[in-house]
Write a protein that holds these residues in place. Structure first.
Motif, short mmCIF file in Angstrom:
data_model
loop_
_atom_site.label_atom_id
_atom_site.label_comp_id
_atom_site.label_asym_id
_atom_site.label_seq_id
_atom_site.Cartn_x
_atom_site.Cartn_y
_atom_site.Cartn_z
N LEU A 172 6.58 7.71 6.28
CA LEU A 172 7.59 8.11 5.30
C LEU A 172 7.05 7.78 3.92
O LEU A 172 6.31 6.81 3.75
N PRO A 173 7.44 8.54 2.88
CA PRO A 173 7.01 8.18 1.52
C PRO A 173 7.54 6.79 1.16
O PRO A 173 8.72 6.51 1.34
N GLY A 174 6.63 5.93 0.75
CA GLY A 174 7.04 4.58 0.40
C GLY A 174 5.85 3.68 0.19
O GLY A 174 4.76 4.13 -0.16
N VAL A 175 6.07 2.40 0.41
CA VAL A 175 5.02 1.39 0.27
C VAL A 175 5.12 0.46 1.47
O VAL A 175 6.21 0.17 1.95
N TRP A 176 3.94 0.02 1.97
CA TRP A 176 3.89 -0.80 3.18
C TRP A 176 3.17 -2.11 2.91
O TRP A 176 2.14 -2.13 2.24
N TYR A 177 3.72 -3.18 3.43
CA TYR A 177 3.15 -4.53 3.35
C TYR A 177 2.73 -4.90 4.77
O TYR A 177 3.57 -4.87 5.67
N MET A 178 1.46 -5.24 4.96
CA MET A 178 0.96 -5.51 6.30
C MET A 178 0.40 -6.93 6.40
O MET A 178 -0.26 -7.40 5.48
N THR A 179 0.71 -7.57 7.51
CA THR A 179 0.12 -8.86 7.86
C THR A 179 -0.43 -8.72 9.27
O THR A 179 -0.15 -7.73 9.95
N ASN A 225 0.84 -1.19 0.00
CA ASN A 225 0.00 0.00 0.00
C ASN A 225 0.88 1.24 0.00
O ASN A 225 1.59 1.48 0.97
N PRO A 226 0.83 2.05 -1.08
CA PRO A 226 1.59 3.29 -1.09
C PRO A 226 1.11 4.23 0.01
O PRO A 226 -0.08 4.26 0.33
N SER A 227 2.04 4.96 0.60
CA SER A 227 1.70 5.89 1.66
C SER A 227 2.74 6.99 1.74
O SER A 227 3.90 6.76 1.41
N GLY A 246 8.06 -1.87 5.59
CA GLY A 246 8.02 -0.61 4.87
C GLY A 246 9.21 -0.49 3.94
O GLY A 246 10.34 -0.76 4.34
N ILE A 247 8.95 -0.10 2.70
CA ILE A 247 10.01 0.20 1.73
C ILE A 247 9.91 1.70 1.51
O ILE A 247 8.94 2.19 0.92
N VAL A 248 10.89 2.46 2.00
CA VAL A 248 10.74 3.90 2.10
C VAL A 248 11.96 4.67 1.61
O VAL A 248 13.08 4.14 1.57
#
Length: 128
Positions: free
Chosen positions: A38-45, A32-34, A51-53
């Protein structure tokens, strides 16, 4: 044990493509981009977040020498699928080919990759 892990990325979109493919092969949903925190993309479980930021300090992202982030794989076949999907999406296979290895911890099915920013990640399946 962990609540979240963040990895720096110089090209968040290239990293999103890579992680969507590699983690998708392990059964995870796309990131999920956010812009927050921080600007980046987040993978949640249910158990944690990745976070890839872009680095907060504005400097170039670099990998941690000696660091590896490991992802649990549900099957040995998922380990191979992770490696294939990650390479097809811009990652680089490193170390031995994906597959079983005898270790002091028993037989582990492993695949090691570098993401587009050079971070070292792996998928692992532990036999019962």
């Amino acid at each position: 044990m962990f609540s979240h892990i963040t990895l720096g990325a110089n090209d968040v979109e290239a990293s999103r493509k890579f992680y969507d493919a590699a983690l998708g092969a392990l059964g995870h949903q796309p990131g999920n981009p956010s812009e927050v925190p921080l600007p980046g993309v987040w993978y949640m479980t249910p158990r944690g977040m990745l976070g890839i930021v872009k680095p907060r300090d504005g400097q170039a992202a670099c990998h941690a020498n000696g660091g590896t982030v490991g992802f649990a794989a549900p099957t040995p076949e998922a380990v191979v699928a992770f490696a294939e999907a990650g390479v097809a999406a811009g990652g680089t296979a490193i170390e031995d080919p994906a597959g079983p290895r005898t270790t002091p911890f028993g037989v582990l099915h492993l695949a090691y990759l570098r993401d587009p920013s050079g971070n070292k990640i792996c998928a692992v399946f532990r036999e019962a």
